[in-house]
Design an enzyme around this catalytic site. Structure first.
Site, PDB file in Angstrom:
ATOM      1  CG  HIS A  78      -0.331   0.278   2.523  1.00 28.43           C
ATOM      2  ND1 HIS A  78      -0.014  -0.730   3.415  1.00 28.43           N
ATOM      3  CD2 HIS A  78       0.057   1.425   3.127  1.00 28.43           C
ATOM      4  CE1 HIS A  78       0.518  -0.205   4.505  1.00 28.43           C
ATOM      5  NE2 HIS A  78       0.587   1.102   4.344  1.00 28.43           N
ATOM      6  CG  ASP A 109      -0.165  -4.093   2.671  1.00 27.05           C
ATOM      7  OD1 ASP A 109      -0.026  -3.560   1.558  1.00 27.05           O
ATOM      8  OD2 ASP A 109      -0.226  -3.442   3.732  1.00 27.05           O
ATOM      9  CB  SER A 189       3.347   1.652   6.272  1.00 26.67           C
ATOM     10  OG  SER A 189       2.180   1.780   7.039  1.00 26.67           O
TER      11      SER A 189
END
Length: 495
Positions: A78, A109, A189
């Site tokens: 993402h 992911d 992230s």
């Protein structure tokens, strides 16, 4: 009289534990020589109007060096989704380097990047060591990355709070995750989560912030990372090319699906009705995708009792060992963690009161309503007479009804996500997104977000399999007027 006098001698003071005793040379560890900052320019599509895009946006996140020899960086998918330009910068460096995505996987992911410029790989850059072992509860973890709030490297510390599966209605689509209480903020992230010794046990990917929770962050464990890497290398080898020789991004499927849906058997009367004796357990199969070979091995009403030799509980879970604890349980698809798409799973089932052995294949995840975020077919559309038809997807629902689309009625479209089965191998749910105003469609401008039931040709309704089928029907139709049948709109069910 003091305790020291009773012992006859003074007790030696316990030496104070230093950070470096358990974390090694913490100064070198936190130099962040394996962690880089990502700069992305994103051009997100407009799923309700697929021929347009939203305004360009910028974002920053983290990544870390996976291999110096192969020139690989690892981050979250993402973080680089819909990126038109990706740049990376090393800590303490003033230069940014262009990066490209080699592979990405929506089901876990994760994404692999590389930098073609050789000078990027020179200097103090180091590869991050991975640790496959799942850390025990209360183990200390450190998240390293570049979250919002500043431009320099940031370190947060916490403990492992829980090891569990994601909460998705379909257990095959859940993934093992590690919950920590270290702060994970936007920008974290893609960064590594480290344990004592500087080894990476996971990749930071999200935090739960719903207004009623605090200090709940999640990391993707290394076991999932390694499975993604193995699936990518297998896919690259099938193409008879080096894993990073192709410039086109590979779409990797790391986790397979049984392509059947099951229900828990927590009701004792239901278990007896199915022929299970005391001590036997499992889940009942509600449906099997008829377009797959698994429909030959499994039937509706079968009780799946064990998978690859592991007994399945009536709660649909199997035992899971985490550190020294052996008391946790996770959904039964976890036993296929070491299996890949195309491989078979041995099973024990109860059918009509008889226990039999069988095997079924682990297949790609291809739900009727796609949960993909970058699949090319999500941007397909068909316009005829101002009527805009698109393919129903999770991204369409989110773009049309907002992030809380599951709590909205969505004209009955959201229910299809979990309840509808595939009837054709190439079936898609076609939706009349909205109507572009024109004199030819006056009176129908308020019709939108309606599922297409059939297209009428020669007075007979023809069920539409997918968007391409609709286009073919329209091209071949010789009728003077076009007629469409829609689901669930009462008197406005026909156009």
């Amino acid at each position: 009289m003091s305790d020291d006098d009773c012992d006859g001698s003074k007790r030696a003071k316990r030496p104070r534990t230093q950070a470096c005793d358990t974390w090694g040379n913490i100064g070198a560890l936190l130099e962040g020589t394996s962690v880089v900052k990502l700069f992305c320019r994103e051009l997100k599509p407009n799923y309700s109007m697929p021929w347009t895009t939203k305004r360009q946006q910028s974002s920053t996140s983290s990544a870390f060096v996976l291999s110096l020899e192969e020139r690989l960086l690892l981050t979250n998918r993402h973080c680089v989704a819909h990126a038109s330009c990706i740049e990376v910068r090393k800590r303490g460096d003033d230069e940014k380097f262009e990066a490209e995505v080699l592979a990405r996987a929506t089901d876990c992911d994760l994404a692999i990047l590389t930098v073609r410029e050789e000078s990027f790989w020179k200097g103090t850059l180091s590869a991050q060591e991975l640790c496959r072992d799942v850390p025990a509860l209360f183990s200390e973890v450190v998240c390293v990355g570049y979250p919002t709030g500043g431009d320099n490297l940031c370190v947060t510390k916490g403990v492992v709070s829980r090891v569990d599966y994601e909460d998705h209605p379909d257990p095959w689509m859940n993934r093992l995750v590690i919950q920590i209480d270290a702060a994970i903020n936007p920008g974290n992230s893609g960064g590594p989560a480290l344990v004592a010794g500087g080894r990476c046990v996971g990749v930071a990917y999200e935090s739960l912030k719903d207004g009623s929770t605090e200090n709940i962050g999640f990391i993707i464990p290394v076991s999932v990372v390694e499975k993604f890497l193995t699936a990518w290398r297998r896919l690259a080898n099938e193409g008879s090319a080096a894993p990073h020789a192709e410039r086109s991004t590979m779409r990797v499927t790391a986790f397979g699906h049984g392509r059947f849906f099951a229900q828990r058997l927590e009701n004792a009367g239901m278990r007896r009705a199915l022929g299970l004796s005391k001590g036997q357990s499992g889940v009942i199969i509600k449906s099997v995708d008829p377009t797959t070979p698994n429909a030959q091995a499994l039937r509706r009403g079968d009780v799946l009792m064990s998978l690859v030799g592991v007994s399945i509980g009536n709660d649909g879970c199997v035992p899971f060992v985490c550190g020294s604890s052996r008391h946790d349980r996770v959904p039964f698809p976890y036993v296929a963690i070491n299996k890949f798409v195309g491989e078979s799973l041995d099973a024990e089932i109860m059918r009509d009161g008889v226990q039999i052995s069988c095997a079924f294949e682990l297949l790609p995840q291809e739900p009727l309503v796609s949960v993909e975020k970058e699949a090319p077919w999500l941007l397909d559309y068909c316009i005829i007479g101002g009527l805009v038809f698109v393919v129903l997807s999770q991204q369409y629902l989110r773009a049309t009804f907002g992030d809380k689309w599951r709590k909205e009625r969505c004209n009955g479209l959201a229910e299809i996500m979990d309840s509808r089965e595939r009837d054709f191998e190439d079936e898609q749910v076609v939706v009349l997104s909205y109507v572009l105003a024109h004199t030819v469609n006056l009176g129908f401008q308020d019709v939108r977000n309606a599922r297409l039931k059939a297209f009428v040709m020669d007075g007979q309704p023809v069920r539409v399999r997918n968007l391409w089928h609709l286009s073919e029907l329209l091209d071949s139709c010789q009728d003077e007027y076009l007629r469409f049948e829609l689901f669930g709109r009462g008197s406005k069910g026909n156009l």
